[in-house]
Structures are given as C-alpha cells and as structure tokens.
Write a protein that holds these residues in place. Structure first.
Motif, PDB file in Angstrom:
ATOM      1  N   ASN A  19      69.613  77.137 -17.679  1.00  0.00           N
ATOM      2  CA  ASN A  19      68.464  76.243 -17.568  1.00  0.00           C
ATOM      3  C   ASN A  19      68.821  75.152 -16.564  1.00  0.00           C
ATOM      4  N   THR A  21      66.702  72.984 -15.054  1.00  0.00           N
ATOM      5  CA  THR A  21      65.778  71.851 -15.013  1.00  0.00           C
ATOM      6  C   THR A  21      66.470  70.517 -15.297  1.00  0.00           C
ATOM      7  N   PRO A  22      67.307  70.380 -16.346  1.00  0.00           N
ATOM      8  CA  PRO A  22      68.000  69.096 -16.539  1.00  0.00           C
ATOM      9  C   PRO A  22      68.957  68.767 -15.395  1.00  0.00           C
ATOM     10  N   ILE A  24      68.575  69.558 -12.212  1.00  0.00           N
ATOM     11  CA  ILE A  24      67.756  69.096 -11.085  1.00  0.00           C
ATOM     12  C   ILE A  24      67.281  67.666 -11.340  1.00  0.00           C
ATOM     13  N   ASP A  25      66.900  67.352 -12.567  1.00  0.00           N
ATOM     14  CA  ASP A  25      66.474  65.990 -12.900  1.00  0.00           C
ATOM     15  C   ASP A  25      67.582  64.979 -12.632  1.00  0.00           C
TER      16      ASP A  25
END
Length: 146
Positions: A19, A21-22, A24-25
C-alpha cells in the motif's frame, strides 16, 4: 456424489501488493516542508562596511574616540598611545567608567583581523561597549520608515 462446500484456507491469503498511499502522503509533506524551508536557509547579504546610510545616533558631549591608523598605530582622542598602555589611558580618559561607549575608528586599509585584535584588547581591558564609526553615505536615500 459428494461435494465439499467449505474451503480449507478460510479465504485469507497473503497480500503481495504494498500500500503506497501513506508513503506518497509522507513524501509530499516532506517535499512541501523542504520547498518552504530551502529559500529561508540561504543567506545572500551584500556587505559594504565603510559607508552607512543609517540615521546618526545622538552623540555624547565628549565621546571617547580610539583611532586605528593605516600603520596600526593607535590614537586616543588626539594623543598617540601604544597598545600596551591602552587600558591605562582609557581608564584615565573615562575616569574608570567601563560602561562608557568607546567609538572605534579605523582606516580603510586596516585589516579585519587587526581591528579584531584592537577590539579584543578593549574587551580584555573591560570596555565592552564599542561603537564602530563609519562615513555617512549622503548620496544614498534614507531608509524607508516602518
């Protein structure tokens, strides 16, 4: 005919995908922090010490001027003095008041290191209130009022 309706692995398998997404954040937040902080960390200050366009301060009635001439000789007021007798001459001139401001003037040919040596001698003698005297730049416009 027999059928088996249940699966033995309970439907839970290994997930082989990450995953991101975290990740990239976090990277975007760090990018924004560095974009804001980078211009603040650069220092580009032009320095022109011989002239000043600051508003002149009010002078005391009898200021104590110490002048460093181009040959590194010292002059207290109008009297030449030696570096070894500087502390005694200042004590006599100021009446022993070490809180009195000493105005230090230096020829443009005096190196920064030599000027610092004189300032260190003044500090060793107990005079820490030192004002550097420069030539006023009358051609420059006065600084804007804030």
């Amino acid at each position: 005919m027999a059928f088996k309706l249940e699966q033995e692995d309970d439907g839970v398998g290994e997930v082989s995908e990450i995953n991101v997404t975290p990740f990239i954040d976090v990277v975007l937040v760090l990018l924004i922090i560095f974009m804001v902080a980078a211009p603040l960390s650069t220092v580009d200050v032009p320095v022109d010490l011989p002239t000043s366009n600051a508003v002149p301060q009010e002078r005391p009635d009898e200021p104590v001027y110490l002048t460093v001439q181009s040959d590194l000789s010292l002059v207290l007021g109008e009297a030449p003095i030696g570096a070894e007798t500087l502390a005694a001459a200042l004590d006599e001139r100021t009446g022993g008041n070490r809180e009195e401001r000493i105005f230090l003037r230096a020829d443009g040919a005096v190196s920064y290191a030599s000027l610092m040596d004189v300032m260190n001698t003044l500090r060793d003698a107990g005079y820490v209130r030192i004002g550097l005297v420069g030539v006023e730049d009358t051609a420059a416009a006065p600084p804007p009022a804030r």
